[in-house]
Design a protein around this motif. Structure first.
Motif, PDB file in Angstrom:
ATOM      1  N   SER A   1       0.772  -1.189  -0.012  1.00  0.00           N
ATOM      2  CA  SER A   1       0.001  -0.049  -0.104  1.00  0.00           C
ATOM      3  C   SER A   1       0.706   1.234  -0.199  1.00  0.00           C
ATOM      4  CB  SER A   1      -0.959   0.034   1.177  1.00  0.00           C
ATOM      5  OG  SER A   1      -0.143   0.397   2.235  1.00  0.00           O
ATOM      6  N   GLU A   2       0.251   2.210  -0.502  1.00  0.00           N
ATOM      7  CA  GLU A   2       0.998   3.675  -0.264  1.00  0.00           C
ATOM      8  C   GLU A   2       1.283   4.056   1.134  1.00  0.00           C
ATOM      9  OE1 GLU A   2      -0.835   6.997  -2.428  1.00  0.00           O
ATOM     10  OE2 GLU A   2      -1.776   5.684  -3.861  1.00  0.00           O
ATOM     11  N   VAL A   3       0.508   3.531   1.944  1.00  0.00           N
ATOM     12  CA  VAL A   3       0.836   3.893   3.563  1.00  0.00           C
ATOM     13  C   VAL A   3       2.281   3.117   3.944  1.00  0.00           C
ATOM     14  CG1 VAL A   3       0.139   3.476   5.927  1.00  0.00           C
ATOM     15  CG2 VAL A   3      -1.413   4.372   4.305  1.00  0.00           C
ATOM     16  N   VAL A   4       2.460   2.010   3.383  1.00  0.00           N
ATOM     17  CA  VAL A   4       3.840   1.143   3.618  1.00  0.00           C
ATOM     18  C   VAL A   4       4.912   1.509   3.182  1.00  0.00           C
ATOM     19  CG1 VAL A   4       4.684  -1.054   3.567  1.00  0.00           C
ATOM     20  CG2 VAL A   4       2.409  -1.208   4.517  1.00  0.00           C
ATOM     21  N   ASN A   5       4.606   1.839   1.831  1.00  0.00           N
ATOM     22  CA  ASN A   5       5.649   2.635   1.000  1.00  0.00           C
ATOM     23  C   ASN A   5       6.041   3.891   1.446  1.00  0.00           C
ATOM     24  OD1 ASN A   5       5.787   0.280  -0.741  1.00  0.00           O
ATOM     25  ND2 ASN A   5       4.404   1.739  -2.213  1.00  0.00           N
ATOM     26  N   GLY A   6       5.278   4.781   2.144  1.00  0.00           N
ATOM     27  CA  GLY A   6       5.436   6.198   2.535  1.00  0.00           C
ATOM     28  C   GLY A   6       6.174   5.790   4.126  1.00  0.00           C
ATOM     29  N   ALA A   7       5.587   4.610   4.705  1.00  0.00           N
ATOM     30  CA  ALA A   7       6.217   4.670   5.930  1.00  0.00           C
ATOM     31  C   ALA A   7       7.630   4.121   5.730  1.00  0.00           C
ATOM     32  CB  ALA A   7       5.481   3.622   6.823  1.00  0.00           C
ATOM     33  N   VAL A   8       8.123   3.284   4.786  1.00  0.00           N
ATOM     34  CA  VAL A   8       9.390   2.793   4.341  1.00  0.00           C
ATOM     35  C   VAL A   8      10.464   3.959   4.155  1.00  0.00           C
ATOM     36  CG1 VAL A   8      10.913   1.561   2.883  1.00  0.00           C
ATOM     37  CG2 VAL A   8       8.809   0.198   3.686  1.00  0.00           C
ATOM     38  N   LYS A   9       9.986   4.961   3.323  1.00  0.00           N
ATOM     39  CA  LYS A   9      10.550   6.001   3.011  1.00  0.00           C
ATOM     40  C   LYS A   9      10.943   6.950   4.164  1.00  0.00           C
ATOM     41  CE  LYS A   9      11.127  10.238   0.084  1.00  0.00           C
ATOM     42  NZ  LYS A   9      12.042  10.790   1.134  1.00  0.00           N
ATOM     43  N   ALA A  10      10.002   7.264   5.199  1.00  0.00           N
ATOM     44  CA  ALA A  10      10.048   7.887   6.056  1.00  0.00           C
ATOM     45  C   ALA A  10      11.023   7.395   7.547  1.00  0.00           C
ATOM     46  CB  ALA A  10       8.491   8.287   6.898  1.00  0.00           C
ATOM     47  N   LEU A  11      10.862   6.086   7.392  1.00  0.00           N
ATOM     48  CA  LEU A  11      11.885   5.159   8.438  1.00  0.00           C
ATOM     49  C   LEU A  11      13.146   5.449   8.041  1.00  0.00           C
ATOM     50  CD1 LEU A  11       9.837   2.303   9.272  1.00  0.00           C
ATOM     51  CD2 LEU A  11      10.658   3.777  10.975  1.00  0.00           C
ATOM     52  N   ASN A  12      13.435   5.109   6.631  1.00  0.00           N
ATOM     53  CA  ASN A  12      14.603   5.206   6.217  1.00  0.00           C
ATOM     54  C   ASN A  12      15.396   6.745   6.562  1.00  0.00           C
ATOM     55  OD1 ASN A  12      15.423   2.659   5.504  1.00  0.00           O
ATOM     56  ND2 ASN A  12      14.301   2.486   3.622  1.00  0.00           N
ATOM     57  N   ASP A  13      14.582   7.715   6.112  1.00  0.00           N
ATOM     58  CA  ASP A  13      15.078   8.972   6.462  1.00  0.00           C
ATOM     59  C   ASP A  13      15.435   9.170   7.627  1.00  0.00           C
ATOM     60  OD1 ASP A  13      14.616   9.486   3.476  1.00  0.00           O
ATOM     61  OD2 ASP A  13      12.792  10.815   3.951  1.00  0.00           O
ATOM     62  N   LYS A  14      14.479   8.928   8.488  1.00  0.00           N
ATOM     63  CA  LYS A  14      14.626   8.964  10.139  1.00  0.00           C
ATOM     64  C   LYS A  14      15.808   8.386  10.606  1.00  0.00           C
ATOM     65  CE  LYS A  14      11.847   9.492  14.085  1.00  0.00           C
ATOM     66  NZ  LYS A  14      10.789  10.781  14.118  1.00  0.00           N
ATOM     67  N   MET A  15      16.089   7.098  10.099  1.00  0.00           N
ATOM     68  CA  MET A  15      17.026   6.149  10.473  1.00  0.00           C
ATOM     69  C   MET A  15      18.603   6.944   9.766  1.00  0.00           C
ATOM     70  SD  MET A  15      15.261   2.646  10.626  1.00  0.00           S
ATOM     71  CE  MET A  15      16.589   1.731  10.311  1.00  0.00           C
ATOM     72  N   ASP A  16      18.337   7.588   8.689  1.00  0.00           N
ATOM     73  CA  ASP A  16      19.735   8.315   8.260  1.00  0.00           C
ATOM     74  C   ASP A  16      20.881   7.178   8.004  1.00  0.00           C
ATOM     75  OD1 ASP A  16      21.080  10.631   7.129  1.00  0.00           O
ATOM     76  OD2 ASP A  16      21.873  10.941   9.044  1.00  0.00           O
ATOM     77  N   GLY A  17      20.551   6.076   7.483  1.00  0.00           N
ATOM     78  CA  GLY A  17      21.538   5.136   6.987  1.00  0.00           C
ATOM     79  C   GLY A  17      22.008   4.159   8.182  1.00  0.00           C
ATOM     80  N   GLN A  18      21.373   4.335   9.128  1.00  0.00           N
ATOM     81  CA  GLN A  18      21.798   3.484  10.400  1.00  0.00           C
ATOM     82  C   GLN A  18      20.749   2.374  10.392  1.00  0.00           C
ATOM     83  OE1 GLN A  18      21.607   5.703  13.969  1.00  0.00           O
ATOM     84  NE2 GLN A  18      23.540   6.893  13.386  1.00  0.00           N
ATOM     85  N   GLY A  19      21.197   1.128  10.406  1.00  0.00           N
ATOM     86  CA  GLY A  19      20.533   0.005  10.777  1.00  0.00           C
ATOM     87  C   GLY A  19      19.911  -0.352  12.044  1.00  0.00           C
TER      88      GLY A  19
END
Length: 96
Positions: free
Chosen positions: A2-20
């Motif tokens: 869903s668009e919600v999941v895709n948006g969440a993936v992007k937001a989480l990756n931005d928030k984590m700033d490359g850190q796993g």
């Protein structure tokens, strides 16, 4: 996904700033799908994880935006946690 999941993936990756994340976590967004967080960051997926967090889209978005504390969401029943509570606490620190 869903668009919600895709948006969440992007937001989480931005928030984590490359850190796993040390371990694996799954966010299940009720009615939308699931995403995984691990050492490589966030991605859409629905595999086994150390901890699974379940919430509706509104609660998940509020947590990501910083409008909802993950601990208080859990205490109020808006966020369910299944699995390793230690990993859930580590994830809360990553998201804050």
């Amino acid at each position: 996904m869903s668009e919600v999941v895709n948006g969440a993936v992007k937001a989480l990756n931005d928030k984590m700033d490359g850190q796993g994340f040390d371990g694996t976590a799954k966010f299940h967004i009720t009615g939308e799908g699931s995403l995984m967080i691990d050492g490589d960051g966030a991605r859409a997926g629905d595999e086994e994880a150390d901890v699974t967090l379940t919430a509706d889209a509104e609660t998940f978005e509020a947590i990501l935006n910083g409008d909802q504390d993950p601990t208080s969401a859990f205490m109020s029943g808006k966020l369910a946690v299944d699995g390793d509570m230690g990993k859930a606490m580590q994830l809360a620190q990553v998201l804050s």
